[in-house]
Every structure is written in C-alpha cells, then in structure tokens.
Design a protein around this motif. Structure first.
Motif, PDB file in Angstrom:
ATOM      1  N   ILE A 251       0.837  -1.203   0.000  1.00  0.00           N
ATOM      2  CA  ILE A 251       0.000   0.000   0.000  1.00  0.00           C
ATOM      3  C   ILE A 251       0.874   1.256   0.000  1.00  0.00           C
ATOM      4  N   GLU A 252       1.973   1.249   0.770  1.00  0.00           N
ATOM      5  CA  GLU A 252       2.879   2.394   0.792  1.00  0.00           C
ATOM      6  C   GLU A 252       3.502   2.641  -0.575  1.00  0.00           C
ATOM      7  N   ARG A 253       3.877   1.558  -1.262  1.00  0.00           N
ATOM      8  CA  ARG A 253       4.460   1.715  -2.593  1.00  0.00           C
ATOM      9  C   ARG A 253       3.446   2.313  -3.560  1.00  0.00           C
ATOM     10  N   LEU A 254       2.205   1.869  -3.456  1.00  0.00           N
ATOM     11  CA  LEU A 254       1.172   2.413  -4.331  1.00  0.00           C
ATOM     12  C   LEU A 254       0.930   3.895  -4.054  1.00  0.00           C
ATOM     13  N   LYS A 255       0.986   4.310  -2.777  1.00  0.00           N
ATOM     14  CA  LYS A 255       0.813   5.727  -2.438  1.00  0.00           C
ATOM     15  C   LYS A 255       1.943   6.574  -3.020  1.00  0.00           C
ATOM     16  N   MET A 256       3.178   6.089  -2.945  1.00  0.00           N
ATOM     17  CA  MET A 256       4.303   6.822  -3.506  1.00  0.00           C
ATOM     18  C   MET A 256       4.165   6.977  -5.030  1.00  0.00           C
ATOM     19  N   LYS A 257       3.733   5.918  -5.676  1.00  0.00           N
ATOM     20  CA  LYS A 257       3.554   5.989  -7.116  1.00  0.00           C
ATOM     21  C   LYS A 257       2.456   6.987  -7.487  1.00  0.00           C
ATOM     22  N   GLN A 258       1.385   7.037  -6.666  1.00  0.00           N
ATOM     23  CA  GLN A 258       0.319   7.994  -6.929  1.00  0.00           C
ATOM     24  C   GLN A 258       0.815   9.435  -6.785  1.00  0.00           C
ATOM     25  N   LYS A 259       1.655   9.699  -5.770  1.00  0.00           N
ATOM     26  CA  LYS A 259       2.198  11.043  -5.598  1.00  0.00           C
ATOM     27  C   LYS A 259       3.063  11.445  -6.785  1.00  0.00           C
ATOM     28  N   GLU A 260       3.879  10.518  -7.314  1.00  0.00           N
ATOM     29  CA  GLU A 260       4.709  10.827  -8.477  1.00  0.00           C
ATOM     30  C   GLU A 260       3.852  11.179  -9.691  1.00  0.00           C
ATOM     31  N   LEU A 261       2.771  10.430  -9.889  1.00  0.00           N
ATOM     32  CA  LEU A 261       1.893  10.719 -11.011  1.00  0.00           C
ATOM     33  C   LEU A 261       1.235  12.086 -10.869  1.00  0.00           C
ATOM     34  N   GLU A 262       0.816  12.460  -9.652  1.00  0.00           N
ATOM     35  CA  GLU A 262       0.217  13.773  -9.437  1.00  0.00           C
ATOM     36  C   GLU A 262       1.223  14.897  -9.713  1.00  0.00           C
ATOM     37  N   ALA A 263       2.500  14.715  -9.343  1.00  0.00           N
ATOM     38  CA  ALA A 263       3.527  15.729  -9.624  1.00  0.00           C
ATOM     39  C   ALA A 263       3.729  15.900 -11.124  1.00  0.00           C
ATOM     40  N   LYS A 264       3.721  14.827 -11.868  1.00  0.00           N
ATOM     41  CA  LYS A 264       3.857  14.928 -13.319  1.00  0.00           C
ATOM     42  C   LYS A 264       2.685  15.682 -13.928  1.00  0.00           C
ATOM     43  N   MET A 265       1.485  15.436 -13.423  1.00  0.00           N
ATOM     44  CA  MET A 265       0.319  16.145 -13.944  1.00  0.00           C
ATOM     45  C   MET A 265       0.422  17.654 -13.680  1.00  0.00           C
ATOM     46  N   ARG A 266       0.897  18.045 -12.509  1.00  0.00           N
ATOM     47  CA  ARG A 266       1.066  19.469 -12.213  1.00  0.00           C
ATOM     48  C   ARG A 266       2.102  20.099 -13.140  1.00  0.00           C
ATOM     49  N   THR A 267       3.183  19.391 -13.435  1.00  0.00           N
ATOM     50  CA  THR A 267       4.209  19.910 -14.344  1.00  0.00           C
ATOM     51  C   THR A 267       3.648  20.143 -15.737  1.00  0.00           C
ATOM     52  N   GLN A 268       2.821  19.222 -16.206  1.00  0.00           N
ATOM     53  CA  GLN A 268       2.217  19.393 -17.519  1.00  0.00           C
ATOM     54  C   GLN A 268       1.241  20.564 -17.552  1.00  0.00           C
ATOM     55  N   GLU A 269       0.523  20.804 -16.445  1.00  0.00           N
ATOM     56  CA  GLU A 269      -0.411  21.926 -16.401  1.00  0.00           C
ATOM     57  C   GLU A 269       0.315  23.272 -16.406  1.00  0.00           C
ATOM     58  N   ALA A 270       1.567  23.306 -15.963  1.00  0.00           N
ATOM     59  CA  ALA A 270       2.329  24.564 -15.928  1.00  0.00           C
ATOM     60  C   ALA A 270       2.976  24.908 -17.261  1.00  0.00           C
ATOM     61  N   LEU A 271       2.687  24.212 -18.326  1.00  0.00           N
ATOM     62  CA  LEU A 271       3.267  24.496 -19.640  1.00  0.00           C
ATOM     63  C   LEU A 271       2.733  25.813 -20.196  1.00  0.00           C
ATOM     64  N   ASP A 272       3.430  26.388 -21.224  1.00  0.00           N
ATOM     65  CA  ASP A 272       3.016  27.632 -21.872  1.00  0.00           C
ATOM     66  C   ASP A 272       1.663  27.434 -22.557  1.00  0.00           C
ATOM     67  N   PRO A 273       0.754  28.446 -22.477  1.00  0.00           N
ATOM     68  CA  PRO A 273      -0.567  28.279 -23.109  1.00  0.00           C
ATOM     69  C   PRO A 273      -0.468  28.033 -24.605  1.00  0.00           C
ATOM     70  N   MET A 274       0.526  28.643 -25.288  1.00  0.00           N
ATOM     71  CA  MET A 274       0.656  28.424 -26.727  1.00  0.00           C
ATOM     72  C   MET A 274       1.017  26.975 -27.037  1.00  0.00           C
ATOM     73  N   GLU A 275       1.892  26.431 -26.249  1.00  0.00           N
ATOM     74  CA  GLU A 275       2.275  25.030 -26.463  1.00  0.00           C
ATOM     75  C   GLU A 275       1.093  24.098 -26.241  1.00  0.00           C
ATOM     76  N   LYS A 276       0.293  24.477 -25.213  1.00  0.00           N
ATOM     77  CA  LYS A 276      -0.885  23.650 -24.957  1.00  0.00           C
ATOM     78  C   LYS A 276      -1.852  23.745 -26.135  1.00  0.00           C
ATOM     79  N   GLU A 277      -1.973  25.008 -26.689  1.00  0.00           N
ATOM     80  CA  GLU A 277      -2.895  25.170 -27.810  1.00  0.00           C
ATOM     81  C   GLU A 277      -2.405  24.396 -29.025  1.00  0.00           C
ATOM     82  N   ASN A 278      -1.077  24.455 -29.272  1.00  0.00           N
ATOM     83  CA  ASN A 278      -0.524  23.705 -30.393  1.00  0.00           C
ATOM     84  C   ASN A 278      -0.731  22.204 -30.220  1.00  0.00           C
ATOM     85  N   CYS A 279      -0.516  21.765 -29.003  1.00  0.00           N
ATOM     86  CA  CYS A 279      -0.732  20.329 -28.726  1.00  0.00           C
ATOM     87  C   CYS A 279      -2.184  19.948 -28.968  1.00  0.00           C
TER      88      CYS A 279
END
Length: 662
Positions: free
Chosen positions: A478-506
């Motif tokens: 269960i602890e390993r699964l919680k750590m993996k979930q936290k890593e996935l949430e950090a990646k999602m936040r990084t993607q949300e912080a991208l430039d709006p133009m890049e997001k629009e192009n994507c």
C-alpha cells in the motif's frame, strides 16, 4: 505346437507398466508405492456336444487334457493339433457351480477392500456365453450366484459393531449398435461415457437402484433383462444382439474417525458373439447388428494387442465397449475372462479365433488399487475467528497486543480455542485432496507416537505469525502504491504549468482531422444496340438512332459511339437486340435443325450427342421442322429447354456473325 505358451513374465510386466498400468491411480491412503500387478486370469469353458445339429453325425474337434490345458484337432488333418494352456479349463461335464467357485468367487473379496473387479464372457455365437452368465432357474449362472454371495458379505461386514457401513447399488446397460442404453430406464436414450479427473470411467444419467437382498435384485434385474435386444439367426434362436453390462457398486463408510470411505465396482459383462454372416444368414437389420458387434470385438482385439506390445496409444476410444472396459483391460480391476467355445467341427475357425484371443488376453497386466478417500464432512472448513476477520487497518492497530501475546512465555489463548485443538490443515480445503490426506495422516501419526504438548501441525502461534507477516507485506505494498500515486500527481502538475501556446498547439495537433478516403461511385451501365451490318453501312436510313459497335482488341472490348443521342452521357451500357436480328437468328437455327447433321447440331449450345441424335431421328420420321418451337415434340426436350436453347444460340450466332469480321 504350444500356442498358449506364455512369454517371459518380466517383459510382459514391463510392457504393461509403460501402457495401461501408467493410467492407474494409487490409493489415496497408500504410501506412494506402485500397486502390485495382477494378470488377467483366463478360463475356458467347453459347452456340451450337440448331436445331429448339422443333420449328420460328426466328431468333436476339442479335447481337454487336464484342468488347465486343451487341444484342438485340425478339421482337415486330425494328425495336427493345437495345444493351449490357461488358468482353468472346464470340460463338457462341468457345472455352473464349478465355473463360479473356481474362477469368479475368489475375486469378490476384493470389492470389500475398495478395489474393482470384472468378469467377461467371450466367444462365438451359440457357444453358451449367456448361459454361463445368467443360467436358468435350475442352474443359475455367474450373475445370480455372485449377487447372493456379495450381498451376504456386505451384510456380515456391515453388521452392528463393525467399523464399516456398507451399501450396494446396481445398474444395468447394453451397448447396441454403438449406443449405450439404460435397461433399467429404456426411455433415457443414448448415454455418454465420461472419465473423471481421477481416471475413473463413469456414465452420467445411468440409473442406480439400491439393493439389500436378492429379492430386491430380482425385482429390478428380471424386467430389465426383458429389455435387452435379442434376435433369431440360423445358429441361435435367441442370439444376443448387444453387449450387456451389469454394474454392482459397493460403497463403504467408516463409522469412526478418520471417517474414510471406499468404493468397489463389479462389472459382469455378457459380450455378444462374433458372427460369420455366411453361416448365420443375417440380412437387413440383423446384418447391421452383426457388423456393429464384429467391429467392437475387433477393436477389443486391437486393445489387447496394444497392451501386450506396450504401445504408447491404446485405442480404448475407438469403441464404446472398449471405452467401458478401460478398467478391466490394462486398468485397475481384477479381471476374469471366460472364453466359451463349441466342440463341433463346423465351429473350428471360431473356436481357434476365440482361443487365440484368450491366449493374448492372459498376458495383459492390470494394477488394482484401493479407491479410498475421506468422507466430505471430515474435511469441513473451520470458521475463522474474529481476529482473522479483521481488515488491514484493524490488524495493524492490534499488532502491538499480538506481539505482547507472542512474547509472553505462556500462550494466553481463549479456552474455547485451546480446547478445540483443530489442525490448520482443515482450513486448506482448496488443496489437492490427495496431498491434504497425506498431511492429515502425518498429523495423526505424530499424535499417535506420543508427541508431548500441542501437536506439531496444530500451532495457533505460528498461524498468527504468518498472519502478521501477510499484513506487513500488504502494508508495504500500500505504501508503494501511495508513492507511485504522488509521483503521477507531480507529473500532472508539471504538464499543467506548460506555456498556453504550447498547450494550444498540442490541442490542435491532437484534434487535427484524419484525411478521408476517396470513394469512387460505380458508373451506370452503358447501352449498346446490335444492328445488322447493312444498317451500319447506311447510317442515313436512321439518322436519329444511337449505334454502338463492339470491337475486339486483344483481351478487352472497346465501345465506339457512331451517333450519340443528345441528352445521354457516356456512363453505363447494356445490350438490346433488334427484332430483325432475332428473326434472322431463328431462321438460321431452323435451317440448321432441318439440314444439319448430328455433328452440326452438336455445335449448337445445350445440344449434346443424345439430343442431336433424337432431333435427326425425329426429322427422318416426321419431316422438317416448321418452326423452332417444334423441338418440344422431340422426346426428352421440354418447353423451358427450348427457350433457354433459343436465347443461348441466337446470341452466340449473332456474336459470331457480326463480330467475327471486326
């Protein structure tokens, strides 16, 4: 010459060990050793000589030498004899009691040990197989005598104060033209033969009747015997047309611990006799029955040969009979084969064939074993305690109290839990039954040897330790699964912080529509009018007509428009024939019918050699045809055939006449 001389015993045992014996299952309560081999025992019974059966006196061709051997004189040369030796030989003067007491009665005791046994009556038609198995009210055969003794044994062994409780059931079936029919319930239809996971042969849906006395047996058996298929032939007025199998099952249940149960099965089989249709005079249904009987007996011989040679595949499944006899030949049963033969000289070939089969059968090795297991209620699962029903979070909270309990020098288990002293093996009901019973035997063995204190396999502390380890492993997961979930949430936040133009192009790149495939629509058919060649040369006669000519270049036809009609495009073309061309084609066919030879007529479509000769003959008798439709008057030619003939030949003649010069 000794045709029944046995081969080396060691070689036969090794062959059987690699073939039929490898399919046997060991006793569940055994020690793991292979069961001892038991050879198929063969007895030969010679029926009395029938005087004047063939209208003239004849001498017998079979003579007994002693209680185990006999000789057969060659019917062509009495100086030559064939000698055979078997486990027992019963001559013409032997009684039903002699056959039963000498060969069948000794194997009944094996049924009370949980082992299987089978008795087979084999031989040609009219040799006395049914008499040996059933007998008569004055001279009962093997079946009634075996049931009387078996029921007496079960009453003695299952009496009050004995450790076992016994019950007996019976089933009766026949194999008629490769169909398994229930004689106790004839309306059940064709039954199937199955094999369970332990290798035991069984028939789902087969009727089983419990019997406690011989009167019960007769009440079920006598009406069922009337359902068996019999018929009259030249050699036997009541010839058996099917193989009959009586199955008697003995179930034993232990009254005290460890509550074992045993099952022994007795097969009493009356085989239908092999028949020579030249002598029996079989026709129609009797011939079909004879073919099914001879085929099944032929497969039976193939099975015996495969077992003797140690072949990797034994053809049990090639016949319903051999499939049912899988335990009896090369399986796990004590088997007795009673070969019935006739002494008359006219049965010489059948007698030699039956004796050769019996000589091969006595080399087959079976490996009987005890069918023993524990009763179902002895393996009932134990209810889990409240502690075992806790979830992961509750178990984690209670871990401290458990460690204190384990660390204490004396266990503080509940009185009820300590008083039960149940083995944890009973909770493993999903385990393989054979492995579970071995572990239970080991547990009982350790307890019987005077082990002090709690038995080795009954330790609640060890059980709790294993449970705690399981909970710890799940917590880590269960602890390993919680750590993996936290890593996935950090990646999602990084993607949300991208430039709006890049997001629009994507987004634009992702939503770009896929290129569509171009679909071509089929053009409508074009029309081509086939006109006479004279009209093509004079286009002024019909200036408004649309004329097309089909030209042949290579393998393709091209379409050329001479005078296209306004308002119509080039897409689509069909075929229209003018009435003038039709009239010309009909006239040409009529001229060919009146003047052409048979060879010329064969050149037309849908006219063969026979029809061409019929047309020429009709023309010679009745004169020339006035119209093409007169072909209907020719024998063998209908109106529909004339219409198809006209359509096919007019088009072919016009195509050959008009398109040829092109």
């Amino acid at each position: 010459m000794d045709a029944g001389a046995s081969a080396p015993v060691r070689r036969r045992e090794m062959a059987a060990a690699t073939s039929g014996a490898s399919r046997c299952r060991l006793s569940k309560m055994g020690t793991g050793r292979r069961p001892p081999p038991a050879r198929v025992r063969v007895a030969v019974r010679l029926r009395p000589f029938v005087e004047g059966a063939a209208g003239t006196s004849e001498t017998p061709c079979v003579r007994g030498l002693d209680s185990c051997s006999l000789e057969v004189a060659n019917w062509r040369n009495y100086q030559e004899t064939l000698k055979y030796q078997f486990d027992a030989f019963y001559g013409e003067k032997s009684s039903q009691q002699d056959v039963y007491a000498g060969s069948v009665q000794p194997i009944l005791r094996h049924l009370l040990e949980g082992q299987n046994a089978s008795v087979l009556a084999y031989g040609p038609t009219g040799a006395g197989k049914t008499h040996t198995m059933l007998g008569s009210p004055e001279q009962p055969g093997v079946i009634p005598r075996a049931l009387v003794d078996l029921l007496q044994l079960t009453r003695e062994e299952g009496a009050e104060g004995r450790p076992w409780d016994l019950s007996v059931t019976m089933s009766y079936l026949e194999i008629y033209q490769e169909k398994v029919l229930d004689l106790l319930d004839p309306a059940s239809g064709d039954l199937v033969i199955r094999e369970d996971h332990r290798g035991n042969i069984l028939i789902p849906g087969l009727t089983q009747k419990p019997i406690t006395s011989f009167a019960d047996f007769e009440r079920h058996f006598l009406p069922a015997s009337g359902n068996r298929t019999v018929g009259a032939t030249r050699l036997n007025q009541r010839s058996s047309r099917s193989h009959a199998v009586l199955l008697v099952k003995v179930d034993q249940r232990e009254r005290l611990a460890p509550f074992r149960q045993r099952e022994g099965k007795l097969y009493l089989i009356d085989l239908a006799g092999s028949e020579d249709n030249r002598r029996t005079g079989n026709k129609g249904l009797r011939l079909k029955e004879s073919g099914a009987i001879n085929t099944s007996l032929f497969v039976l011989g193939k099975v015996v040969d495969a077992l003797n040679k140690g072949l990797p595949r034994v053809p049990y499944r090639d016949s319903k009979l051999t499939r049912l006899l899988q335990d009896s030949l090369g399986g796990s049963a004590h088997s007795i084969l009673i070969a019935n033969i006739a002494p008359e000289r006219r049965f010489y070939l059948d007698t030699v064939s039956a004796l050769n089969f019996a000589a091969r059968s006595k080399e087959v090795i079976n490996r009987p074993f005890t069918n023993e297991s524990l009763q179902p209620h002895a393996l009932a699962p134990v209810k889990l305690s409240q502690k075992e029903l806790l979830g992961p979070s509750e178990a984690k909270k209670a871990r401290g109290s458990e460690e204190e309990e384990i660390g204490s020098p004396e266990p503080t288990a509940a009185p009820a839990l300590a008083s039960q002293k149940l083995s944890p093996l009973q909770k493993l009901s999903n385990m393989d039954p054979a492995m579970l019973e071995r572990l239970l035997n080991l547990d009982r063995l350790l307890g019987s040897q005077g082990s002090q204190g709690t038995p080795l396999l009954s330790t609640p502390r060890r059980e709790r330790m294993e449970l705690i380890k399981t909970v710890e492993q799940k917590d880590l997961e269960i602890e390993r699964l919680k750590m993996k979930q936290k890593e996935l949430e950090a990646k999602m936040r990084t993607q949300e912080a991208l430039d709006p133009m890049e997001k629009e192009n994507c987004t634009l790149t992702m939503l770009r529509p896929l290129p569509r495939r171009t679909v071509t629509v089929a053009k409508p058919l074009k029309k081509a009018v086939v006109m006479p060649l004279q009209l093509l040369q004079e286009p002024a006669a019909s200036p408004g007509a649309e004329i097309h000519i089909l030209k042949k270049k290579g393998r393709k036809r091209k379409l050329e428009a001479q005078a296209p009609e306004p308002g119509k495009g080039e897409d689509g073309w069909g075929l229209e024939v003018s009435p003038e061309l039709l009239a010309q084609g009909r006239q040409k066919i009529l001229d060919l019918l009146n003047k052409g030879s048979a060879r010329d007529l064969r050149g037309l479509q849908r006219i063969g050699q026979k029809k061409a000769q019929l047309i020429v003959g009709w023309r010679e008798l009745h004169g020339p045809f006035s119209q093409v439709e007169d072909l209907e008057q020719v024998e063998g030619i209908s109106g529909k055939q004339v219409e198809s003939f006209l359509k096919a030949n007019i088009l072919s003649l016009l195509a050959g006449q008009r398109c040829g010069p092109c």
